[in-house]
Design a protein around this motif. Structure first.
Motif, PDB file in Angstrom:
ATOM      1  N   SER A  61       7.679  -1.635 -15.600  1.00  0.00           N
ATOM      2  CA  SER A  61       6.596  -0.682 -15.864  1.00  0.00           C
ATOM      3  C   SER A  61       6.188   0.105 -14.628  1.00  0.00           C
ATOM      4  CB  SER A  61       5.385  -1.404 -16.444  1.00  0.00           C
ATOM      5  OG  SER A  61       4.858  -2.316 -15.509  1.00  0.00           O
ATOM      6  N   ALA A  62       6.543  -0.395 -13.442  1.00  0.00           N
ATOM      7  CA  ALA A  62       6.179   0.272 -12.195  1.00  0.00           C
ATOM      8  C   ALA A  62       7.277   1.192 -11.667  1.00  0.00           C
ATOM      9  CB  ALA A  62       5.833  -0.763 -11.129  1.00  0.00           C
ATOM     10  N   LYS A  63       8.474   0.992 -12.122  1.00  0.00           N
ATOM     11  CA  LYS A  63       9.591   1.787 -11.616  1.00  0.00           C
ATOM     12  C   LYS A  63       9.373   3.272 -11.879  1.00  0.00           C
ATOM     13  CE  LYS A  63      13.077  -1.839 -12.101  1.00  0.00           C
ATOM     14  NZ  LYS A  63      14.268  -2.307 -12.857  1.00  0.00           N
ATOM     15  N   GLY A  64       9.578   4.055 -10.850  1.00  0.00           N
ATOM     16  CA  GLY A  64       9.418   5.492 -10.978  1.00  0.00           C
ATOM     17  C   GLY A  64       8.002   5.990 -10.833  1.00  0.00           C
ATOM     18  N   ARG A  65       7.047   5.075 -10.862  1.00  0.00           N
ATOM     19  CA  ARG A  65       5.640   5.476 -10.721  1.00  0.00           C
ATOM     20  C   ARG A  65       4.982   4.894  -9.479  1.00  0.00           C
ATOM     21  NH1 ARG A  65       1.879   3.964 -14.444  1.00  0.00           N
ATOM     22  NH2 ARG A  65       2.923   1.973 -14.867  1.00  0.00           N
ATOM     23  N   PHE A  66       5.331   3.678  -9.129  1.00  0.00           N
ATOM     24  CA  PHE A  66       4.711   2.996  -7.987  1.00  0.00           C
ATOM     25  C   PHE A  66       5.719   2.898  -6.848  1.00  0.00           C
ATOM     26  CE2 PHE A  66       1.690   0.177 -10.753  1.00  0.00           C
ATOM     27  CZ  PHE A  66       1.167   1.323 -11.312  1.00  0.00           C
ATOM     28  N   THR A  67       5.196   2.936  -5.626  1.00  0.00           N
ATOM     29  CA  THR A  67       6.034   2.773  -4.448  1.00  0.00           C
ATOM     30  C   THR A  67       5.352   1.824  -3.470  1.00  0.00           C
ATOM     31  OG1 THR A  67       6.886   5.030  -4.663  1.00  0.00           O
ATOM     32  CG2 THR A  67       7.215   3.921  -2.548  1.00  0.00           C
ATOM     33  N   ILE A  68       6.068   0.773  -3.109  1.00  0.00           N
ATOM     34  CA  ILE A  68       5.554  -0.167  -2.117  1.00  0.00           C
ATOM     35  C   ILE A  68       6.129   0.212  -0.760  1.00  0.00           C
ATOM     36  CG2 ILE A  68       7.406  -1.838  -2.534  1.00  0.00           C
ATOM     37  CD1 ILE A  68       5.348  -4.073  -1.959  1.00  0.00           C
ATOM     38  N   SER A  69       5.311   0.106   0.262  1.00  0.00           N
ATOM     39  CA  SER A  69       5.767   0.387   1.618  1.00  0.00           C
ATOM     40  C   SER A  69       4.999  -0.515   2.574  1.00  0.00           C
ATOM     41  CB  SER A  69       5.565   1.859   1.972  1.00  0.00           C
ATOM     42  OG  SER A  69       4.192   2.214   1.902  1.00  0.00           O
ATOM     43  N   ARG A  70       5.470  -0.593   3.787  1.00  0.00           N
ATOM     44  CA  ARG A  70       4.803  -1.442   4.760  1.00  0.00           C
ATOM     45  C   ARG A  70       4.978  -0.883   6.154  1.00  0.00           C
ATOM     46  NH1 ARG A  70       7.364  -7.200   4.194  1.00  0.00           N
ATOM     47  NH2 ARG A  70       6.017  -7.649   5.980  1.00  0.00           N
ATOM     48  N   ALA A  73       4.108  -2.928  12.219  1.00  0.00           N
ATOM     49  CA  ALA A  73       3.390  -2.759  13.477  1.00  0.00           C
ATOM     50  C   ALA A  73       1.884  -2.789  13.268  1.00  0.00           C
ATOM     51  CB  ALA A  73       3.798  -1.455  14.132  1.00  0.00           C
ATOM     52  N   GLU A  74       1.453  -2.405  12.082  1.00  0.00           N
ATOM     53  CA  GLU A  74       0.021  -2.394  11.772  1.00  0.00           C
ATOM     54  C   GLU A  74      -0.343  -3.508  10.797  1.00  0.00           C
ATOM     55  OE1 GLU A  74      -0.818   1.521  10.372  1.00  0.00           O
ATOM     56  OE2 GLU A  74      -0.416   2.461  12.310  1.00  0.00           O
ATOM     57  N   ASP A  75       0.631  -4.358  10.463  1.00  0.00           N
ATOM     58  CA  ASP A  75       0.388  -5.458   9.530  1.00  0.00           C
ATOM     59  C   ASP A  75      -0.270  -4.952   8.250  1.00  0.00           C
ATOM     60  OD1 ASP A  75      -0.266  -7.755  12.211  1.00  0.00           O
ATOM     61  OD2 ASP A  75       1.521  -7.586  10.960  1.00  0.00           O
ATOM     62  N   THR A  76       0.278  -3.885   7.715  1.00  0.00           N
ATOM     63  CA  THR A  76      -0.299  -3.258   6.537  1.00  0.00           C
ATOM     64  C   THR A  76       0.780  -3.004   5.488  1.00  0.00           C
ATOM     65  OG1 THR A  76      -1.945  -2.160   7.924  1.00  0.00           O
ATOM     66  CG2 THR A  76      -1.654  -1.303   5.698  1.00  0.00           C
ATOM     67  N   VAL A  77       0.407  -3.234   4.245  1.00  0.00           N
ATOM     68  CA  VAL A  77       1.279  -2.962   3.110  1.00  0.00           C
ATOM     69  C   VAL A  77       0.546  -2.018   2.173  1.00  0.00           C
ATOM     70  CG1 VAL A  77       2.543  -3.976   1.188  1.00  0.00           C
ATOM     71  CG2 VAL A  77       2.297  -5.240   3.305  1.00  0.00           C
ATOM     72  N   TYR A  78       1.284  -1.121   1.567  1.00  0.00           N
ATOM     73  CA  TYR A  78       0.686  -0.134   0.676  1.00  0.00           C
ATOM     74  C   TYR A  78       1.329  -0.204  -0.704  1.00  0.00           C
ATOM     75  CZ  TYR A  78      -0.595   1.830   5.213  1.00  0.00           C
ATOM     76  OH  TYR A  78      -1.070   1.993   6.481  1.00  0.00           O
ATOM     77  N   LEU A  79       0.588   0.260  -1.666  1.00  0.00           N
ATOM     78  CA  LEU A  79       1.132   0.485  -3.001  1.00  0.00           C
ATOM     79  C   LEU A  79       0.634   1.850  -3.461  1.00  0.00           C
ATOM     80  CD1 LEU A  79       2.848  -0.772  -5.294  1.00  0.00           C
ATOM     81  CD2 LEU A  79       0.683  -1.424  -6.379  1.00  0.00           C
ATOM     82  N   GLN A  80       1.527   2.809  -3.474  1.00  0.00           N
ATOM     83  CA  GLN A  80       1.199   4.133  -3.986  1.00  0.00           C
ATOM     84  C   GLN A  80       1.442   4.126  -5.482  1.00  0.00           C
ATOM     85  OE1 GLN A  80      -0.011   6.979  -2.388  1.00  0.00           O
ATOM     86  NE2 GLN A  80      -0.162   7.792  -4.486  1.00  0.00           N
ATOM     87  N   MET A  81       0.412   4.436  -6.232  1.00  0.00           N
ATOM     88  CA  MET A  81       0.501   4.401  -7.687  1.00  0.00           C
ATOM     89  C   MET A  81       0.257   5.799  -8.236  1.00  0.00           C
ATOM     90  SD  MET A  81      -1.460   0.818  -8.543  1.00  0.00           S
ATOM     91  CE  MET A  81      -3.061   1.437  -8.073  1.00  0.00           C
ATOM     92  N   ASN A  82       1.258   6.331  -8.883  1.00  0.00           N
ATOM     93  CA  ASN A  82       1.173   7.659  -9.497  1.00  0.00           C
ATOM     94  C   ASN A  82       1.296   7.548 -11.008  1.00  0.00           C
ATOM     95  OD1 ASN A  82       1.103   8.792  -6.877  1.00  0.00           O
ATOM     96  ND2 ASN A  82       3.341   8.890  -6.817  1.00  0.00           N
ATOM     97  N   SER A  83       0.912   8.605 -11.680  1.00  0.00           N
ATOM     98  CA  SER A  83       1.011   8.645 -13.145  1.00  0.00           C
ATOM     99  C   SER A  83       0.405   7.406 -13.774  1.00  0.00           C
ATOM    100  CB  SER A  83       2.479   8.797 -13.563  1.00  0.00           C
ATOM    101  OG  SER A  83       3.047   9.966 -13.004  1.00  0.00           O
TER     102      SER A  83
END
Length: 121
Positions: A61-70, A73-83
């Protein structure tokens, strides 16, 4: 030790970017994941990324809409959620494990406190 943020109220079709910052522990050797729990439902896997950032896994359900990145160096993880869809409404958790890429919630060792995402129609 894991602090998630970035949740909020958004209309269907909109976007949000979740962040997860580690304190007191470096994330550089951990696989990081995002999981979510909707009201009345079990916690479920959304996405994860290897410690090097070279491999990712997404739920269908997340494929093509969500992007995980990290950013190690800043000990940070992101989740970009579109649509975003109404069914994406849930509390989103970041989590860490040393086993590797896994979609199984109980295999994650460390959890953040969660951030609420509400998608309205």
């Amino acid at each position: 030790q894991l602090q998630a943020s970035g949740g909020g109220l958004v209309q269907a079709g909109g976007s949000l970017r979740l962040s997860c910052v580690a304190s007191g522990r470096t994330l550089s050797r951990y696989t990081m994941g995002w999981l979510r729990q909707a009201p009345g439902k079990e916690r479920e896997f959304v996405a994860c990324m290897s410690w090097s950032g070279g491999r990712t896994v997404y739920t269908d359900s997340a494929k093509g809409r969500f992007t995980i990145s990290r950013t190690n160096a800043e000990d940070t993880v992101y989740l970009q959620m579109n649509s975003l869809k109404v069914e994406d409404t849930a509390v989103y958790y970041c989590a860490a494990n040393r086993l590797g890429l896994t979609t199984t919630p109980y295999e994650y060792d460390y959890w953040g406190q969660g951030t609420l995402v509400t998608v309205s129609s």
